[in-house]
Motif scaffolding. Structure first.
Motif, mmCIF file in Angstrom:
data_model
loop_
_atom_site.group_PDB
_atom_site.id
_atom_site.type_symbol
_atom_site.label_atom_id
_atom_site.label_comp_id
_atom_site.label_asym_id
_atom_site.label_seq_id
_atom_site.Cartn_x
_atom_site.Cartn_y
_atom_site.Cartn_z
ATOM 1 N N HIS A 74 0.981 -1.199 -0.058
ATOM 2 C CA HIS A 74 0.029 -0.104 0.051
ATOM 3 C C HIS A 74 0.715 1.388 0.080
ATOM 4 C CE1 HIS A 74 -1.936 -3.414 1.908
ATOM 5 N NE2 HIS A 74 -3.419 -2.740 1.494
ATOM 6 N N HIS B 89 2.285 1.964 -3.482
ATOM 7 C CA HIS B 89 1.317 2.206 -4.308
ATOM 8 C C HIS B 89 1.109 3.892 -4.128
ATOM 9 C CE1 HIS B 89 -2.267 1.923 -6.494
ATOM 10 N NE2 HIS B 89 -2.914 2.827 -5.691
ATOM 11 N N LEU B 90 0.984 4.270 -3.020
ATOM 12 C CA LEU B 90 0.926 5.574 -2.526
ATOM 13 C C LEU B 90 2.226 6.621 -2.936
ATOM 14 C CD1 LEU B 90 -1.161 5.467 0.848
ATOM 15 C CD2 LEU B 90 -2.045 6.237 -1.492
ATOM 16 N N ASN C 206 0.290 7.021 -7.275
ATOM 17 C CA ASN C 206 -1.218 6.529 -8.094
ATOM 18 C C ASN C 206 -2.269 6.906 -7.276
ATOM 19 O OD1 ASN C 206 0.428 4.472 -9.803
ATOM 20 N ND2 ASN C 206 0.757 3.207 -8.036
ATOM 21 N N PRO D 149 -6.830 7.144 -7.139
ATOM 22 C CA PRO D 149 -7.803 6.300 -7.235
ATOM 23 C C PRO D 149 -8.118 6.075 -8.809
ATOM 24 C CG PRO D 149 -8.342 7.812 -5.393
ATOM 25 C CD PRO D 149 -6.894 8.312 -6.149
ATOM 26 N N ILE E 12 -4.520 -4.202 -4.442
ATOM 27 C CA ILE E 12 -4.578 -2.869 -4.073
ATOM 28 C C ILE E 12 -5.718 -2.144 -4.983
ATOM 29 C CG2 ILE E 12 -3.265 -0.719 -3.939
ATOM 30 C CD1 ILE E 12 -2.622 -2.757 -2.007
ATOM 31 N N SER E 13 -5.885 -2.431 -6.322
ATOM 32 C CA SER E 13 -6.683 -1.739 -6.998
ATOM 33 C C SER E 13 -8.195 -2.108 -6.798
ATOM 34 C CB SER E 13 -6.364 -2.287 -8.679
ATOM 35 O OG SER E 13 -5.184 -1.704 -8.939
ATOM 36 N N ASP F 4 -8.958 0.406 -4.299
ATOM 37 C CA ASP F 4 -8.651 1.968 -4.644
ATOM 38 C C ASP F 4 -9.706 2.197 -5.545
ATOM 39 O OD1 ASP F 4 -7.092 4.046 -4.201
ATOM 40 O OD2 ASP F 4 -5.675 3.846 -5.660
ATOM 41 N N SER F 5 -10.342 1.336 -6.734
ATOM 42 C CA SER F 5 -11.065 1.775 -7.476
ATOM 43 C C SER F 5 -12.494 2.053 -6.605
ATOM 44 C CB SER F 5 -11.256 0.741 -8.376
ATOM 45 O OG SER F 5 -11.789 -0.546 -7.800
ATOM 46 N N LEU G 76 -5.246 3.586 2.098
ATOM 47 C CA LEU G 76 -5.370 4.171 0.820
ATOM 48 C C LEU G 76 -6.369 5.441 0.478
ATOM 49 C CD1 LEU G 76 -5.522 0.588 -1.287
ATOM 50 C CD2 LEU G 76 -3.597 2.465 -0.966
ATOM 51 N N ARG H 189 -9.369 5.860 1.191
ATOM 52 C CA ARG H 189 -10.790 5.820 0.570
ATOM 53 C C ARG H 189 -11.748 6.075 1.492
ATOM 54 N NH1 ARG H 189 -11.719 6.683 -3.657
ATOM 55 N NH2 ARG H 189 -9.900 8.093 -3.002
#
Length: 219
Positions: A75, A78-79, A83, A85, A169-170, A173-174, A192, A194
């Motif tokens: 995570h 990713h951040l 990246n 959302p 992760i996606s 995140d989506s 993330l 959200r």
């Protein structure tokens, strides 16, 4: 604590070999079995876990090392990669399933039905991701709303956990909103950034509902 872990710790102690156990998650010290034989050291997520290790398992504070939690590295990467959302064609609600017995499928249906009635059938996607290793529910309710997308776990192998990869992760995140019981995936959604909504509902079937867990469980 697996029996083989206890065996390793005991055998290491018998030959004067130091042992260290890495705690994999945020709740293992409060929701899993106690240590029959203490290792010399354990690594934990943070200072709150030091208290749990001492009060529940009788570890001395100097034996508990606050290393953080490597499972969250994916995570962080990713951040740090910048990246953001993902933009979907439709707004998406993700429901994160609970490990304990809780009539969450009724909650998922209620959310989907409400959104269909308010915005039109299927206008807002509702995705349901069951916990990878859930305790069997007492009620036999199944999701009736045909617009709900249910994730199916593949063979999870020895760990019983999904891979902390970009696909996982996606999936979080989506989502425009993540709903769920107080479980690890909710922590990951918060990491993330959200928007999160904790399910505090009760039901007529279980003593382990999301509401009871949130009110009474230490972790």
């Amino acid at each position: 604590i697996d029996g083989i872990t206890t065996d390793y710790i005991a055998e290491a102690r018998a030959i004067n070999l130091k042992s260290i156990v890495a705690i994999d998650n945020w709740d293992n010290l409060t929701s899993k079995s106690v240590y029959v034989v203490l290792p010399d050291y354990i690594t934990v997520m943070g200072n709150r876990c030091v208290e749990h290790a001492n009060r529940i398992h009788n570890f001395e504070a100097e034996s508990v090392l606050t290393f953080g939690l490597p499972r969250f590295d994916a995570h962080r990467k990713h951040l740090m990669a910048g990246n953001g959302p993902r933009n979907n064609a439709k707004k998406r609600v993700l429901y994160a399933g609970f490990s304990l017995a809780h009539s969450e499928k009724r909650v998922v249906d209620a959310i989907a039905d409400h959104l269909d009635n308010k915005f039109g059938p299927g206008s807002i996607e509702v995705h349901y991701r069951p916990h990878p290793i859930p305790i069997k529910r007492v009620d036999d309710y199944e999701i009736a709303n045909k617009n709900v997308v249910v994730f199916e776990h593949q063979n999870l192998g020895r760990t019983g956990l999904p891979a902390m990869d970009e696909g996982f992760i996606s999936a979080i995140d989506s989502a425009d909103v993540v709903v769920g019981a107080p479980t690890t995936l909710m922590l990951e959604a918060m990491l993330l950034e959200r928007p999160c909504l904790i399910d505090l509902t009760t039901d007529l079937y279980h003593r382990t509902t999301a509401s009871i867990a949130a009110k009474h469980f230490l972790h």
